[in-house]
Design a protein around this motif. Structure first.
Motif, PDB file in Angstrom:
ATOM      1  N   MET A  72      -1.551  26.469 -16.273  1.00 50.62           N
ATOM      2  CA  MET A  72      -1.253  25.927 -14.953  1.00 50.62           C
ATOM      3  C   MET A  72      -0.100  24.938 -15.134  1.00 50.62           C
ATOM      4  O   MET A  72      -0.161  24.074 -16.007  1.00 50.62           O
ATOM      5  CB  MET A  72      -2.492  25.227 -14.390  1.00 50.62           C
ATOM      6  N   LYS A  73       0.938  25.096 -14.325  1.00 52.37           N
ATOM      7  CA  LYS A  73       2.095  24.215 -14.418  1.00 52.37           C
ATOM      8  C   LYS A  73       2.454  23.686 -13.039  1.00 52.37           C
ATOM      9  O   LYS A  73       2.177  24.328 -12.028  1.00 52.37           O
ATOM     10  CB  LYS A  73       3.295  24.952 -15.022  1.00 52.37           C
ATOM     11  N   ALA A  74       3.104  22.531 -13.036  1.00 53.12           N
ATOM     12  CA  ALA A  74       3.541  21.903 -11.790  1.00 53.12           C
ATOM     13  C   ALA A  74       5.056  21.815 -11.748  1.00 53.12           C
ATOM     14  O   ALA A  74       5.713  21.655 -12.787  1.00 53.12           O
ATOM     15  CB  ALA A  74       2.931  20.513 -11.651  1.00 53.12           C
ATOM     16  N   PHE A  75       5.570  21.890 -10.539  1.00 54.45           N
ATOM     17  CA  PHE A  75       7.006  21.812 -10.305  1.00 54.45           C
ATOM     18  C   PHE A  75       7.238  20.897  -9.118  1.00 54.45           C
ATOM     19  O   PHE A  75       6.393  20.796  -8.222  1.00 54.45           O
ATOM     20  CB  PHE A  75       7.582  23.210 -10.027  1.00 54.45           C
ATOM     21  N   ALA A  76       8.378  20.220  -9.115  1.00 53.09           N
ATOM     22  CA  ALA A  76       8.703  19.303  -8.022  1.00 53.09           C
ATOM     23  C   ALA A  76      10.161  19.466  -7.644  1.00 53.09           C
ATOM     24  O   ALA A  76      11.009  19.813  -8.486  1.00 53.09           O
ATOM     25  CB  ALA A  76       8.419  17.860  -8.431  1.00 53.09           C
ATOM     26  N   TRP A  77      10.433  19.187  -6.385  1.00 50.30           N
ATOM     27  CA  TRP A  77      11.801  19.263  -5.886  1.00 50.30           C
ATOM     28  C   TRP A  77      12.619  18.110  -6.455  1.00 50.30           C
ATOM     29  O   TRP A  77      12.209  16.956  -6.402  1.00 50.30           O
ATOM     30  CB  TRP A  77      11.798  19.206  -4.362  1.00 50.30           C
ATOM     31  N   ASP A  78      13.776  18.433  -7.012  1.00 46.50           N
ATOM     32  CA  ASP A  78      14.708  17.434  -7.511  1.00 46.50           C
ATOM     33  C   ASP A  78      15.959  17.527  -6.643  1.00 46.50           C
ATOM     34  O   ASP A  78      16.715  18.503  -6.747  1.00 46.50           O
ATOM     35  CB  ASP A  78      15.045  17.718  -8.972  1.00 46.50           C
ATOM     36  N   PRO A  79      16.188  16.533  -5.763  1.00 47.41           N
ATOM     37  CA  PRO A  79      17.331  16.617  -4.854  1.00 47.41           C
ATOM     38  C   PRO A  79      18.689  16.637  -5.565  1.00 47.41           C
ATOM     39  O   PRO A  79      19.621  17.266  -5.081  1.00 47.41           O
ATOM     40  CB  PRO A  79      17.205  15.383  -3.962  1.00 47.41           C
ATOM     41  N   GLU A  80      18.783  15.979  -6.716  1.00 50.62           N
ATOM     42  CA  GLU A  80      20.053  15.992  -7.448  1.00 50.62           C
ATOM     43  C   GLU A  80      20.370  17.371  -8.004  1.00 50.62           C
ATOM     44  O   GLU A  80      21.504  17.825  -7.967  1.00 50.62           O
ATOM     45  CB  GLU A  80      20.037  14.953  -8.562  1.00 50.62           C
ATOM     46  N   ALA A  81      19.343  18.052  -8.516  1.00 50.30           N
ATOM     47  CA  ALA A  81      19.531  19.404  -9.044  1.00 50.30           C
ATOM     48  C   ALA A  81      19.489  20.443  -7.930  1.00 50.30           C
ATOM     49  O   ALA A  81      19.877  21.590  -8.144  1.00 50.30           O
ATOM     50  CB  ALA A  81      18.448  19.709 -10.080  1.00 50.30           C
ATOM     51  N   ALA A  82      18.998  20.032  -6.757  1.00 50.40           N
ATOM     52  CA  ALA A  82      18.794  20.954  -5.624  1.00 50.40           C
ATOM     53  C   ALA A  82      17.963  22.150  -6.067  1.00 50.40           C
ATOM     54  O   ALA A  82      18.260  23.300  -5.760  1.00 50.40           O
ATOM     55  CB  ALA A  82      20.119  21.381  -5.013  1.00 50.40           C
ATOM     56  N   ASP A  83      16.883  21.828  -6.816  1.00 49.29           N
ATOM     57  CA  ASP A  83      16.013  22.884  -7.335  1.00 49.29           C
ATOM     58  C   ASP A  83      14.655  22.287  -7.688  1.00 49.29           C
ATOM     59  O   ASP A  83      14.477  21.068  -7.722  1.00 49.29           O
ATOM     60  CB  ASP A  83      16.642  23.499  -8.588  1.00 49.29           C
ATOM     61  N   PHE A  84      13.717  23.174  -7.964  1.00 49.05           N
ATOM     62  CA  PHE A  84      12.392  22.767  -8.422  1.00 49.05           C
ATOM     63  C   PHE A  84      12.405  22.732  -9.941  1.00 49.05           C
ATOM     64  O   PHE A  84      12.787  23.712 -10.585  1.00 49.05           O
ATOM     65  CB  PHE A  84      11.326  23.748  -7.926  1.00 49.05           C
ATOM     66  N   LEU A  85      11.979  21.615 -10.505  1.00 46.32           N
ATOM     67  CA  LEU A  85      11.929  21.443 -11.947  1.00 46.32           C
ATOM     68  C   LEU A  85      10.491  21.230 -12.391  1.00 46.32           C
ATOM     69  O   LEU A  85       9.686  20.648 -11.661  1.00 46.32           O
ATOM     70  CB  LEU A  85      12.782  20.239 -12.363  1.00 46.32           C
ATOM     71  N   GLU A  86      10.172  21.681 -13.603  1.00 44.27           N
ATOM     72  CA  GLU A  86       8.818  21.481 -14.122  1.00 44.27           C
ATOM     73  C   GLU A  86       8.572  20.001 -14.372  1.00 44.27           C
ATOM     74  O   GLU A  86       9.450  19.294 -14.869  1.00 44.27           O
ATOM     75  CB  GLU A  86       8.629  22.275 -15.420  1.00 44.27           C
ATOM     76  N   ILE A  87       7.361  19.559 -13.996  1.00 41.22           N
ATOM     77  CA  ILE A  87       6.931  18.184 -14.221  1.00 41.22           C
ATOM     78  C   ILE A  87       5.565  18.208 -14.888  1.00 41.22           C
ATOM     79  O   ILE A  87       4.854  19.208 -14.814  1.00 41.22           O
ATOM     80  CB  ILE A  87       6.868  17.368 -12.891  1.00 41.22           C
ATOM     81  N   PRO A  88       5.159  17.118 -15.530  1.00 41.87           N
ATOM     82  CA  PRO A  88       3.824  17.069 -16.134  1.00 41.87           C
ATOM     83  C   PRO A  88       2.735  17.172 -15.056  1.00 41.87           C
ATOM     84  O   PRO A  88       2.857  16.607 -13.968  1.00 41.87           O
ATOM     85  CB  PRO A  88       3.782  15.701 -16.811  1.00 41.87           C
ATOM     86  N   LEU A  89       1.693  17.894 -15.392  1.00 44.04           N
ATOM     87  CA  LEU A  89       0.509  18.033 -14.541  1.00 44.04           C
ATOM     88  C   LEU A  89      -0.649  17.389 -15.274  1.00 44.04           C
ATOM     89  O   LEU A  89      -1.003  17.816 -16.375  1.00 44.04           O
ATOM     90  CB  LEU A  89       0.229  19.511 -14.267  1.00 44.04           C
ATOM     91  N   ARG A  90      -1.190  16.306 -14.693  1.00 48.35           N
ATOM     92  CA  ARG A  90      -2.271  15.573 -15.339  1.00 48.35           C
ATOM     93  C   ARG A  90      -3.504  15.609 -14.463  1.00 48.35           C
ATOM     94  O   ARG A  90      -3.418  15.646 -13.241  1.00 48.35           O
ATOM     95  CB  ARG A  90      -1.858  14.101 -15.537  1.00 48.35           C
ATOM     96  N   TRP A  91      -4.656  15.567 -15.119  1.00 51.72           N
ATOM     97  CA  TRP A  91      -5.949  15.584 -14.416  1.00 51.72           C
ATOM     98  C   TRP A  91      -6.693  14.302 -14.733  1.00 51.72           C
ATOM     99  O   TRP A  91      -6.754  13.888 -15.883  1.00 51.72           O
ATOM    100  CB  TRP A  91      -6.763  16.800 -14.851  1.00 51.72           C
ATOM    101  N   ARG A  92      -7.270  13.680 -13.726  1.00 48.90           N
ATOM    102  CA  ARG A  92      -8.025  12.438 -13.954  1.00 48.90           C
ATOM    103  C   ARG A  92      -9.486  12.659 -13.621  1.00 48.90           C
ATOM    104  O   ARG A  92      -9.898  13.549 -12.975  1.00 48.90           O
ATOM    105  CB  ARG A  92      -7.456  11.291 -13.120  1.00 48.90           C
TER     106      ARG A  92
END
Length: 154
Positions: free
Chosen positions: A134-154
């Motif tokens: 399972m992976k997470a992605f977030a919008w990066d306005p500078e890259a104008a794209d979705f980049l992978e980000i860490p996905l953490r569970w608490r």
């Protein structure tokens, strides 16, 4: 968004949904209401669209998703401020957890940036009915794209 942090019950619910829908893609939304996270399962209506118009919608639910009617009240609530969308999620049956060109197009919905730029995008890899990654992605306005980000569970 630098990382996406969700609770273990959300993880379990997303994994269960992905397994239940296999070999088709699942889809849903993780929202926060009154300080609690909630996973909203949404019906994948891709097969209905494909059956009606296979030229415009050549993919079936095996390789694509289109969120069904359960998404509308959640999106309305988010617009009204009665909930916050943390993430949208969907699965990739028998494929890796990556943010595909089709995923990007769906998240952008024909625009230059997503309607919910602060919401993460979770992709679940399901192989042979078992969640593998399972992976997470977030919008990066500078890259104008979705980049992978860490996905953490608490």
């Amino acid at each position: 968004m630098k990382e996406l942090v969700l609770d273990e019950s959300s993880r379990s619910e997303i994994e269960e949904h992905a397994r239940a829908c296999y070999p088709e893609e699942c889809c849903g939304i993780v929202v926060e209401k009154a300080g609690r996270l909630e996973v909203v399962r949404v019906t994948n209506v891709q097969n209905e669209y494909h059956a009606r118009d296979p030229v415009t919608f050549p993919r079936t639910a095996r390789t694509a998703y289109k969120m069904g009617p359960e998404a509308l009240p959640v999106l309305r609530d988010a617009e009204r401020g009665s909930c916050r969308i943390h993430a949208f999620y969907h699965s990739h049956p028998d494929h890796d957890a990556y943010f595909s060109a089709e995923d990007r197009a769906a998240a952008l919905a024909g625009w230059d940036e997503p309607s919910y730029p602060d919401a993460g995008q979770i992709v679940v890899s399901v192989r042979n009915g078992e969640v593998r990654d399972m992976k997470a992605f977030a919008w990066d306005p500078e890259a104008a794209d979705f980049l992978e980000i860490p996905l953490r569970w608490r």
